[in-house]
Design an enzyme around this catalytic site. Sequence first.
Site, PDB file in Angstrom:
ATOM      1  N   HIS A  61      -6.032 -12.752  -4.552  1.00 16.92           N
ATOM      2  CA  HIS A  61      -5.462 -12.042  -5.905  1.00 16.92           C
ATOM      3  C   HIS A  61      -7.156 -12.100  -6.882  1.00 16.92           C
ATOM      4  O   HIS A  61      -7.797 -12.955  -6.525  1.00 16.92           O
ATOM      5  CB  HIS A  61      -4.557 -12.648  -6.759  1.00 16.92           C
ATOM      6  CG  HIS A  61      -3.259 -12.518  -6.051  1.00 16.92           C
ATOM      7  ND1 HIS A  61      -2.408 -13.419  -6.319  1.00 16.92           N
ATOM      8  CD2 HIS A  61      -2.789 -11.516  -5.054  1.00 16.92           C
ATOM      9  CE1 HIS A  61      -1.190 -13.156  -5.557  1.00 16.92           C
ATOM     10  NE2 HIS A  61      -1.574 -12.083  -4.795  1.00 16.92           N
ATOM     11  N   LYS A  71     -11.254 -19.028 -13.116  1.00 13.59           N
ATOM     12  CA  LYS A  71      -9.785 -19.827 -13.048  1.00 13.59           C
ATOM     13  C   LYS A  71     -10.228 -21.163 -12.916  1.00 13.59           C
ATOM     14  O   LYS A  71     -10.972 -21.737 -12.023  1.00 13.59           O
ATOM     15  CB  LYS A  71      -8.804 -19.505 -12.164  1.00 13.59           C
ATOM     16  CG  LYS A  71      -8.406 -18.081 -12.481  1.00 13.59           C
ATOM     17  CD  LYS A  71      -7.389 -17.586 -11.193  1.00 13.59           C
ATOM     18  CE  LYS A  71      -6.921 -16.209 -11.431  1.00 13.59           C
ATOM     19  NZ  LYS A  71      -6.110 -15.912 -10.005  1.00 13.59           N
ATOM     20  N   TYR A 130      -2.990 -23.394 -13.934  1.00 16.65           N
ATOM     21  CA  TYR A 130      -4.368 -22.745 -13.982  1.00 16.65           C
ATOM     22  C   TYR A 130      -4.635 -22.180 -15.374  1.00 16.65           C
ATOM     23  O   TYR A 130      -3.688 -21.473 -15.975  1.00 16.65           O
ATOM     24  CB  TYR A 130      -4.640 -21.747 -12.873  1.00 16.65           C
ATOM     25  CG  TYR A 130      -3.825 -20.348 -12.515  1.00 16.65           C
ATOM     26  CD1 TYR A 130      -4.225 -19.443 -12.992  1.00 16.65           C
ATOM     27  CD2 TYR A 130      -2.493 -20.661 -11.962  1.00 16.65           C
ATOM     28  CE1 TYR A 130      -3.412 -18.216 -12.932  1.00 16.65           C
ATOM     29  CE2 TYR A 130      -1.734 -19.581 -11.668  1.00 16.65           C
ATOM     30  CZ  TYR A 130      -2.033 -18.192 -12.193  1.00 16.65           C
ATOM     31  OH  TYR A 130      -1.301 -16.939 -12.169  1.00 16.65           O
ATOM     32  N   ASP A 166       2.021  -8.750  -1.595  1.00 13.69           N
ATOM     33  CA  ASP A 166       0.884  -9.132  -0.990  1.00 13.69           C
ATOM     34  C   ASP A 166       0.658  -8.753   0.453  1.00 13.69           C
ATOM     35  O   ASP A 166      -0.316  -8.518   0.828  1.00 13.69           O
ATOM     36  CB  ASP A 166       0.730 -10.764  -1.240  1.00 13.69           C
ATOM     37  CG  ASP A 166       0.537 -11.274  -2.358  1.00 13.69           C
ATOM     38  OD1 ASP A 166       0.297 -10.334  -3.147  1.00 13.69           O
ATOM     39  OD2 ASP A 166       0.612 -12.551  -2.755  1.00 13.69           O
TER      40      ASP A 166
END
Length: 181
Positions: A61, A71, A130, A166
């Site tokens: 992603h 991130k 995250y 996905d």
Amino acid sequence: MKIIETGFNGLYEIESTVFGDDRGYFFESYRKKAFEDLGIQTDFVQDNESFSVKGTLRGLHFQSEPYAQAKLVRVALGKVMDVAVDLRPNSPTFGKHHTVILDAKRHNLFLVPAGFAHGFLALEDSVFSYKCTNYYNKASEGGILWNDPELNIDWQIENPIVSEKDKLLPNFVAYKNAPLF
């Protein structure tokens, strides 16, 4: 904190200093000044957490401009194989990936800069946490198929648990024909 170079511009593994005794442990998972002292300028605006059962694969992603995100990822419980793919067309590592094992027992972190696709495979039941430098924006959401043959990522699993969303992500060739970074 100790920074481990990966060979990718801006992509770092970070080892935290852990203080432990027979009662347990303490460590700083993030300290802005420590990052700045290491030359890393970040401004995190959102924290996220997910739980994944062993064998779950999430990714690959990314968020495109103007909502691209760096991130800072870690595992609070369990262990994952974490993967970052460089999507920056002018980068010498464009289309290459780097893999790191994030382990709650090691307390290590992975700093993934904007311009990378990101995904992970839960090697154990895992809580994944995250920080992001930009807010999530549905219209800027993107991804690349986890088992893309050109990327050739060795996920070390034959049949991961992958979301229907996905499974439908485009391949890397489609991304290269219309890059978003």
